[in-house]
Scaffold this active site. Structure first.
Site, PDB file in Angstrom:
ATOM      1  N   TYR A   1      12.640   1.998  20.396  1.00 13.17           N
ATOM      2  CA  TYR A   1      11.488   1.828  21.586  1.00 13.17           C
ATOM      3  C   TYR A   1      12.939   0.455  22.284  1.00 13.17           C
ATOM      4  O   TYR A   1      12.054  -0.837  22.328  1.00 13.17           O
ATOM      5  CB  TYR A   1      10.782   1.576  21.789  1.00 13.17           C
ATOM      6  CG  TYR A   1       9.920   1.806  22.933  1.00 13.17           C
ATOM      7  CD1 TYR A   1       9.931   2.928  23.533  1.00 13.17           C
ATOM      8  CD2 TYR A   1       9.862   0.320  23.634  1.00 13.17           C
ATOM      9  CE1 TYR A   1       9.429   3.146  24.729  1.00 13.17           C
ATOM     10  CE2 TYR A   1       9.281   0.676  24.869  1.00 13.17           C
ATOM     11  CZ  TYR A   1       8.530   1.741  26.092  1.00 13.17           C
ATOM     12  OH  TYR A   1       8.608   2.000  27.206  1.00 13.17           O
TER      13      TYR A   1
ATOM     14  N   GLN B   1       4.339   7.692  25.958  1.00 13.18           N
ATOM     15  CA  GLN B   1       4.823   9.291  25.283  1.00 13.18           C
ATOM     16  C   GLN B   1       6.253   8.954  24.458  1.00 13.18           C
ATOM     17  O   GLN B   1       6.309   9.419  23.972  1.00 13.18           O
ATOM     18  CB  GLN B   1       4.959   9.613  26.701  1.00 13.18           C
ATOM     19  CG  GLN B   1       6.201   9.122  27.409  1.00 13.18           C
ATOM     20  CD  GLN B   1       5.179   8.108  28.248  1.00 13.18           C
ATOM     21  OE1 GLN B   1       4.192   7.570  28.378  1.00 13.18           O
ATOM     22  NE2 GLN B   1       5.910   7.880  29.907  1.00 13.18           N
TER      23      GLN B   1
ATOM     24  N   GLN C   1       9.572 -17.460  29.076  1.00 13.21           N
ATOM     25  CA  GLN C   1       9.270 -16.532  28.888  1.00 13.21           C
ATOM     26  C   GLN C   1       7.716 -16.025  29.655  1.00 13.21           C
ATOM     27  O   GLN C   1       7.131 -14.521  30.172  1.00 13.21           O
ATOM     28  CB  GLN C   1       7.903 -16.756  27.148  1.00 13.21           C
ATOM     29  CG  GLN C   1       8.359 -17.666  26.307  1.00 13.21           C
ATOM     30  CD  GLN C   1       9.570 -16.114  25.870  1.00 13.21           C
ATOM     31  OE1 GLN C   1       9.107 -14.616  25.538  1.00 13.21           O
ATOM     32  NE2 GLN C   1      11.018 -16.198  26.390  1.00 13.21           N
TER      33      GLN C   1
ATOM     34  N   HIS D   1       7.576 -17.743  19.800  1.00 16.93           N
ATOM     35  CA  HIS D   1       8.442 -17.862  19.754  1.00 16.93           C
ATOM     36  C   HIS D   1       7.646 -19.818  19.480  1.00 16.93           C
ATOM     37  O   HIS D   1       6.900 -20.481  20.328  1.00 16.93           O
ATOM     38  CB  HIS D   1       9.432 -18.064  20.495  1.00 16.93           C
ATOM     39  CG  HIS D   1       9.763 -16.915  20.838  1.00 16.93           C
ATOM     40  ND1 HIS D   1       9.334 -15.726  21.853  1.00 16.93           N
ATOM     41  CD2 HIS D   1      10.482 -15.917  20.862  1.00 16.93           C
ATOM     42  CE1 HIS D   1       9.927 -14.532  22.118  1.00 16.93           C
ATOM     43  NE2 HIS D   1      10.808 -14.681  20.970  1.00 16.93           N
TER      44      HIS D   1
ATOM     45  N   ASP E   1      17.248 -15.132  22.166  1.00 14.59           N
ATOM     46  CA  ASP E   1      16.500 -13.841  23.063  1.00 14.59           C
ATOM     47  C   ASP E   1      17.793 -12.558  22.874  1.00 14.59           C
ATOM     48  O   ASP E   1      17.831 -12.047  22.930  1.00 14.59           O
ATOM     49  CB  ASP E   1      16.715 -13.676  24.090  1.00 14.59           C
ATOM     50  CG  ASP E   1      14.243 -13.965  24.226  1.00 14.59           C
ATOM     51  OD1 ASP E   1      13.722 -13.810  23.015  1.00 14.59           O
ATOM     52  OD2 ASP E   1      14.326 -14.434  25.254  1.00 14.59           O
TER      53      ASP E   1
ATOM     54  N   GLU F   1      -8.130   0.406 -20.558  1.00 13.49           N
ATOM     55  CA  GLU F   1      -7.901   0.877 -19.394  1.00 13.49           C
ATOM     56  C   GLU F   1      -8.994   2.311 -19.378  1.00 13.49           C
ATOM     57  O   GLU F   1      -9.262   3.034 -18.822  1.00 13.49           O
ATOM     58  CB  GLU F   1      -7.038   0.761 -18.500  1.00 13.49           C
ATOM     59  CG  GLU F   1      -6.791  -0.882 -17.974  1.00 13.49           C
ATOM     60  CD  GLU F   1      -5.435  -0.494 -16.588  1.00 13.49           C
ATOM     61  OE1 GLU F   1      -5.621  -1.590 -16.558  1.00 13.49           O
ATOM     62  OE2 GLU F   1      -5.192  -0.074 -16.851  1.00 13.49           O
TER      63      GLU F   1
ATOM     64  N   HIS G   1      -1.763   8.056 -21.366  1.00 12.58           N
ATOM     65  CA  HIS G   1      -0.604   6.514 -20.456  1.00 12.58           C
ATOM     66  C   HIS G   1       0.018   6.233 -21.750  1.00 12.58           C
ATOM     67  O   HIS G   1       0.811   6.213 -22.432  1.00 12.58           O
ATOM     68  CB  HIS G   1      -1.260   5.866 -19.805  1.00 12.58           C
ATOM     69  CG  HIS G   1      -1.015   5.972 -18.473  1.00 12.58           C
ATOM     70  ND1 HIS G   1      -2.559   6.886 -17.352  1.00 12.58           N
ATOM     71  CD2 HIS G   1      -1.092   4.871 -17.152  1.00 12.58           C
ATOM     72  CE1 HIS G   1      -1.443   6.315 -16.521  1.00 12.58           C
ATOM     73  NE2 HIS G   1      -1.465   5.867 -16.088  1.00 12.58           N
TER      74      HIS G   1
END
Length: 435
Positions: free
Chosen positions: A124, A186, A255, A323, A356, A410, A415
């Site tokens: 994105y 969206q 920023q 940052h 950046d 256990e 097992h």
């Protein structure tokens, strides 16, 4: 910027709160968007694009012609700068590849881990008030280096229905040609659920506003992975008497100009510095095209005066900034004491903006305090780690008894039996071999 002097520790939590909207309110707005995209596909995407981006889109997929034409619109000097950044980012990320290391934990028991690329990833790229073509580099390069089979990119169109040419040029430069004109929540929904045009992906990457962040977090409930919560940008600056107030002001503004929901924080032990920085802020603001964004962001920002550097470090580690710039005489020494930050910039000549764009490190980082548990995007982000083990006859004889005892303790007898049966077979075969 509000100036707070020597705040007591019990006030730190309140003091360090981010300027965010009510998340439940944001979720209530985002959920219907996700539902509609899941149900209506491309039809919903086009409708939301008309509503939020104020443009009617016929084809969501950017054509090869559009990509080719974009290169002509990007200044040659900018192309050169993008290529320099690409080279540095590749150099930093390629060395993050892990070799397969096989370990014999005991004779006959061999274990190893293998990095396998995630098949389908979606990137994105914010494109609203600032088209972040640099984020294409930060996400696309490690995706390509990792060897992901399918890499798609979603970004909002402008009011002419076009994608910023630098975004298209940069994507093409690193080998990404599946680019879709869809942004916001969206766009996240499209990649999470898939539509007639947009492929469904396994993991979604990229920063965005609070709605994009909310959408990313919500789609994880449907089985889609995300890189991290990465919302509005933020920077914290640690400065002492050696700091240059003009440099500090420029870092804070770099920023603040991202958007009105960005936050900047200056923490210092020098009583004279805050006034000097404010003076420089006011002077530099006058020349900023995005002045209005920066002014709003500064209204949510603070300068904190502390008594000593020990207190500053404790406060910053609690804040866990995206940052962190350390503009002090002993920046590297202080940097070693930072435990919670997305990315750290050491010294008076290391502005956050180099990270950046072009130093090589990744700028997709955890915000909103998530740096105390999340890392920024890296090559690892595009892999899944699969462990392997191989047990020989000798190995099972060496390790089998321990596994049987632990499984029985256990009450997991199946097992235990999985080992017991094999040990029995090994023993029987040995007896046969002697006959």
């Amino acid at each position: 910027m509000e100036l707070i002097k020597f705040p007591p520790k019990e006030d730190w939590n309140k003091l360090l709160e981010r300027p965010v909207m009510n998340f439940e309110e944001i979720e209530d707005r985002v959920k219907p968007i996700l539902t509609r995209v899941a149900e209506e596909g491309d039809k919903a995407l086009k409708a939301f694009t008309a509503t939020y981006d104020k443009v009617e889109i016929e084809e969501l997929l950017v054509s090869k012609y559009e990509i080719k034409e974009a290169e002509k619109k990007v200044d040659k000097d900018l192309q050169t700068a993008i290529k320099i950044a690409k080279s540095n980012i590749e150099k930093f990320h390629v060395v993050q590849k892990e070799l397969v290391r096989k370990v014999e934990t005991m004779p006959g028991v061999t274990c190893w881990r293998k990095s396998i690329p995630i098949d389908k990833v979606g990137l994105y790229i914010p494109g609203g008030t600032a088209p972040l073509f640099s984020t294409v580099l930060m996400l696309g390069i490690p995706a390509v280096l990792a060897g992901c089979k399918e890499v798609i990119l979603c970004t909002p169109p402008d009011k002419n229905g076009e994608i910023h040419p630098a975004i298209l040029y940069t994507a093409s430069l690193i080998g990404i040609d599946k680019i879709f004109k869809v942004g916001g929540a969206q766009g996240v929904a499209a990649m999470a659920f898939g539509t007639e045009s947009v492929p469904k992906v396994n993991k979604i990457f990229g920063p965005g506003n609070q709605y994009v962040t909310a959408a990313k977090q919500l789609v994880t409930k449907t089985g889609v992975a995300i890189d991290m919560p990465a919302g509005p940008s933020e920077v914290a600056v640690i400065a002492d008497a050696s700091a240059n107030p003009d440099f500090i002001a420029s870092d804070l503004l770099s920023q603040a100009e991202h958007g009105v929901d960005s936050q900047v924080l200056l923490v210092t032990n020098d009583k004279k510095l805050p006034k000097k920085v404010v003076k420089s802020l006011n002077e530099q603001l006058e020349d900023l095209p995005r002045k209005e964004f920066a002014i709003k962001a500064l209204e949510n920002s603070k300068t904190i005066l502390m008594k000593d550097m020990e207190g500053i470090l404790e406060l910053i580690n609690q804040y866990a900034p995206e940052h962190l710039i350390i503009s002090t005489e002993n920046a590297e020494e202080l940097g070693e004491q930072i435990t919670n930050a997305g990315s750290v910039f050491l010294g008076h000549l290391t502005p956050e903006s180099v990270g950046d764009y072009a130093s090589g490190t990744n700028h997709t980082l955890p915000t909103n305090g998530y740096a105390n548990v999340y890392s920024g995007v890296s090559l690892d982000s595009f892999f899944k780690k699969v462990t392997f083990q191989k047990i020989t006859e000798k190995g099972l004889e060496n390790i089998g008894k321990a596994v049987e005892l632990m499984a029985e303790a256990e009450s997991l007898h199946a097992h235990k039996n999985a080992v017991t049966l094999r040990l029995k077979k090994i023993k029987e075969d040995k007896i046969k071999d002697k006959i």
